[in-house]
Design an enzyme around this catalytic site. Sequence first.
Site, PDB file in Angstrom:
ATOM      1  N   LYS A  23     -16.969 -55.129 -33.741  1.00  0.00           N
ATOM      2  CA  LYS A  23     -16.836 -55.544 -32.349  1.00  0.00           C
ATOM      3  C   LYS A  23     -16.144 -56.897 -32.337  1.00  0.00           C
ATOM      4  O   LYS A  23     -16.479 -57.781 -33.141  1.00  0.00           O
ATOM      5  CB  LYS A  23     -18.222 -55.636 -31.709  1.00  0.00           C
ATOM      6  CG  LYS A  23     -18.199 -55.985 -30.215  1.00  0.00           C
ATOM      7  CD  LYS A  23     -19.614 -55.986 -29.629  1.00  0.00           C
ATOM      8  CE  LYS A  23     -19.601 -56.242 -28.131  1.00  0.00           C
ATOM      9  NZ  LYS A  23     -20.966 -56.195 -27.543  1.00  0.00           N
ATOM     10  N   SER A  26     -21.667 -53.487 -23.367  1.00  0.00           N
ATOM     11  CA  SER A  26     -20.368 -54.094 -23.592  1.00  0.00           C
ATOM     12  C   SER A  26     -19.678 -53.599 -24.871  1.00  0.00           C
ATOM     13  O   SER A  26     -18.490 -53.866 -25.052  1.00  0.00           O
ATOM     14  CB  SER A  26     -20.525 -55.604 -23.688  1.00  0.00           C
ATOM     15  OG  SER A  26     -21.313 -55.940 -24.824  1.00  0.00           O
ATOM     16  N   SER A  43     -26.252 -53.501 -24.684  1.00  0.00           N
ATOM     17  CA  SER A  43     -24.838 -53.301 -25.017  1.00  0.00           C
ATOM     18  C   SER A  43     -24.566 -52.459 -26.248  1.00  0.00           C
ATOM     19  O   SER A  43     -23.411 -52.130 -26.526  1.00  0.00           O
ATOM     20  CB  SER A  43     -24.138 -54.653 -25.187  1.00  0.00           C
ATOM     21  OG  SER A  43     -23.917 -55.235 -23.935  1.00  0.00           O
TER      22      SER A  43
END
Lengths: 97, 498, 526
Positions: free
Chosen positions: C79, C154, C178
């Site tokens: 990420k 997210s 997330s």
Amino acid sequence: MSISHAEVERVARLARLRIDPGELDDRARDLARILELFDRLAAIDTRGVEPLSHPVAESQRLRPDTVTESVDRAALQQGAPEIEDGMYVVPRVIEPR
Amino acid sequence: MNAWQPVIGLEVHARLLTRSKLFSGAPAGYGAAPNTRACAIDLGFPGVLPVLNREAVRMAVRFGLAVGARIAPRCIFARKNYFYPDLPKGYQISQYEDPITAGGSITIEPAGGPRRDIGLVRAHLEEDAGRSVHEGFGRGTGIDLNRAGTPLLEIVTEPAIHGAAEAAACMRKIHTLVRWLGICDGNMQEGSFRCDANVSVRPAGSQTLGPRSEIKNVNSFRFVERAIGYEIERQIDLIESGGEVVQETRLYDPDRHETRPMRDKEDADDYRYFPDPDLLPVAVGEAFVAEVRDGLPELPDARRDRLAGQYGLGAADAAQLVSYREVADYFEAAAEAAGSAGSEDAADAARLTANWVNGELAGALNREGLRIDEARVTAGQLGRLVRRIADGTVSGRMAKAVFDAMWGSGEEPDAIIEARGLRQVTDAGEIEGLVDAVLDAHPAQVDQYLGGAEKVLGFFVGQVMKRSGGKADPRQANRTLRERLARRRDEPPAGQTP
Amino acid sequence: MTAPAPDSVAGIAAGLARGDFSAEEVARRFLARIEALDSRFNSYITVTAERAIEEARRADDARRRGSAGFLAGVPVAHKDLFCTRGVRTTCGSRMLANHVAAYDATVVELLRRSGMVTLGKTNLDEFAMGSSTESSHFGPVCNPWDPERVAGGSSGGSAAAVAAGLAPVATATDTGGSIRQPAALCGLTGLKPTYGRVSRHGLVAFASSFDQGGLLARSAEDVALVLGEMAGFDERDSTSLDAPVDDYRARLEAPIAGLRIGLVEEQFEDGVEAGVREAVGAAVRVLEGLGATVRPIRLEYADVGIPTYYMLAPAECSSNLSRFDGVRYGFRAPGVSSVEELYVESRTQGFGVEVKRRILAGTYALSKGYYDAYYGKAQRLRRLIADDYRRAFEEVDVIAGPTTPTPAFRLGDRLDDPIAMYLADVFTVGVNLAGLCAVSVPAGFAGSLPVGLQLTGNHLEEARLLNVAHRFQQATDWHLARPPLAEPAGGTPAGRTQDGGTRGGGTQGAAGASEPGPTPAARGRR
């Protein structure tokens, strides 16, 4: 609940954000809705409840006083917007302190 | 003037003498090329995290114990949020509601005033900011973050100081203490020891506090006294002429000897303190505190009292000796070398040693701008010199010459006395010979003396010293002169008629 | 059930160990898929193709020398909230669009040390603030199950990448859901570890007392294999837990008979879409079939979670994001003439609307006169919520329920209604408020969209959660389902091919700051 434009501007100023006049209504409404959501909890009595800042660990570990970081200035300043003589440069500060 | 009472509180920032920074492993310390001592953590790079330095905690506890403060079993680091170019993260990690130490006091003896205890509100740990440089960057400002993240101990006194001299005494006392404890080098030029003063005045007898002004960053004892003195008068004048003091930050200008308002940080009104989520509460355990307590040195006040008692020193001498721990250590080492224990003579030797440490030695250090640990005469050497004064080998005056020679060469006092023939003449026969020769050479002055002008004695002593090349023991010369003159009054030498 | 899928972590690791293929071949296969397919999903912000090939060759060398670890040569995507030295770390923000980190996050360093091969950096909501990965400066991520729908957020880029077979596993972070919410929406297994279990060093902070790194993968087994390498104490993170790391892999197979599962009644009521309720209900019955016992529990303050979270997290965010001021790194607005203007313009132009919304809310909550009523009160409520869970875990081992109240919603649907967006986290934020661990496991479909079963465990109970999830996955095959869209036109299905390498790496640009952003097509798509 409603939040005045002046309130939004006060908070934006603290956060160093510019809110264009056209956006003020939206930002005031966003803020009001988040606060309203929270204000519904007003009835819950939290007197005497210890605030919780950290969910798991209880106390701080301490680091021995040794120098462990070497400083590679060139690498750290590689992406800096403006550098002169190894210093970060900003527009002239009118010294407040 | 008596109608007004000044009320002053101090906030002292002492930079702690750790090797690394408060929350990072970058080197702490002064004087390196810009931004070469600021690592990613100090620069507030994305993703970095603070980890607290144990030694800084230990130093704060050390200070707390020394002033009799309560050591918080659990203290909290908070973020103080404001924007400023030399503040890398947009917040300073400090302590707000739960500082590491609370309470305690220091004792001051302002010149001419009585001894007084000044309470402390707290002492807390925080990180220092960087430095802005306004010259040499065209229309810009340069930012050097070497200092960012250096540990500071902020020491806050009660608003219980009532005059400029008291405030200066207070600052001095804290300065002595942090140096004594080895937690701060006290260097004011480099900003290692800085002081802000909150000053207000109120009608004498009133218990409420008036609006205060905060005088920022006064970096010498002399300036703190002058700045506060000026500010007190300014506030009184203002009130007496119908004006009102406003709460504001002011800057002292030593060149013009005035304070003037300065623009405050814009966010000063609302720092949005909250507990730093990156740092857990710090638990200072009983064992940790006990360990620090065991390592505490004898503190300045206690040592002053002991020196006064043990060595029979006057209060002023003893107080001066404890201005720095190194000075007190030097004194005690010198006193031991001067002649130890017990006798009346030893007490004399100790007092003499104190005079030399506070006098000649302090003067010599001052002239050369040296610290006592850089003195060119060791404590042992000074002690052995004092011993030679006490046992009459050299006179005080000769000793000064010996001291100067020691300072220059680093040699032992005895070696210098020997090599330069500075040994005092104490042999009775030799001195009698010198005295007789002087009296014979100055019959007119002898007559004056015998005629009642006793002050002529000083002249004779001077002549004896001169004739001996400065080596005669002046006390012995004095005594012998009196004896010889008395004898001449009773039985004039042959060849003279009354 | 069966042998691990060949494109799973376990399958790749086994194939490498057997010598079925080389790490380089595996890397080239994934890079080729990324190149062929990612314009549909926009799951990567940066693809580090050259570096991946280099790392893969090193893994192959190590294997030849006999010094390769179990995961050596297995690809991973990070990420783009984790710092990677020498590779730009954007956080999905214009503010850091050209920021090259000067150091590796601990997570990145540990996985590299284990020999994993980094494919690139995945897309995310700007600074991880969002539940749909629509707030990224690099454009929205599309759900491989339905490109009109969000992948969740997210960590939507990590989720879409794994779901589409563009990485076997991806790191992710979870501040309010997330990891778990995109896992649920993309049909993946996503673990949010206990707060402090995985180092936050090098993880760019959103809300420091909530943020926790974790993983998105197909199966609990894959998560267990990688978590074992990235969990553990880190002296560079003060909030890191100094507790031994369990052998997650060894505990996978333990029987779960006697496991006490708690159900929160409200999570099976009307507010939850019927298809989700049904799938999760069926999943719980599967666990019962494996010998678990189910009992109702009460979380008195469950309703308090969202408002409390959306008070505390923005407050921490407002302070954490103050460092982005245009002075030392990142975006600086051009043409400014004062420091104040430098701050205001750099921040106003550098941050997107959702980030600014949260900074404003958080600044308000901390500001003079409001702290006690908002931030202070929220901290006390947080205590009540944590106590709620503490009591619940005296009675049960695991709490089960839906991860989200609905499956993936349509792109753009909730963009103008932040509160509706926040409610996507209604079942996930409690875990972050209390610092617990939780996993979302594929549990079937509502229509054609995946549904997630959330299993919540007490502090440091990751091994138990992965054990339960693994036993569940041995009894079901929801986690093996593949989105139809994740196939190249005319290509072979994911996981059934081992002939990687034909499309060659390096075509997506070199590692480093000069890498191009997403394709214009991806950026412009809504």
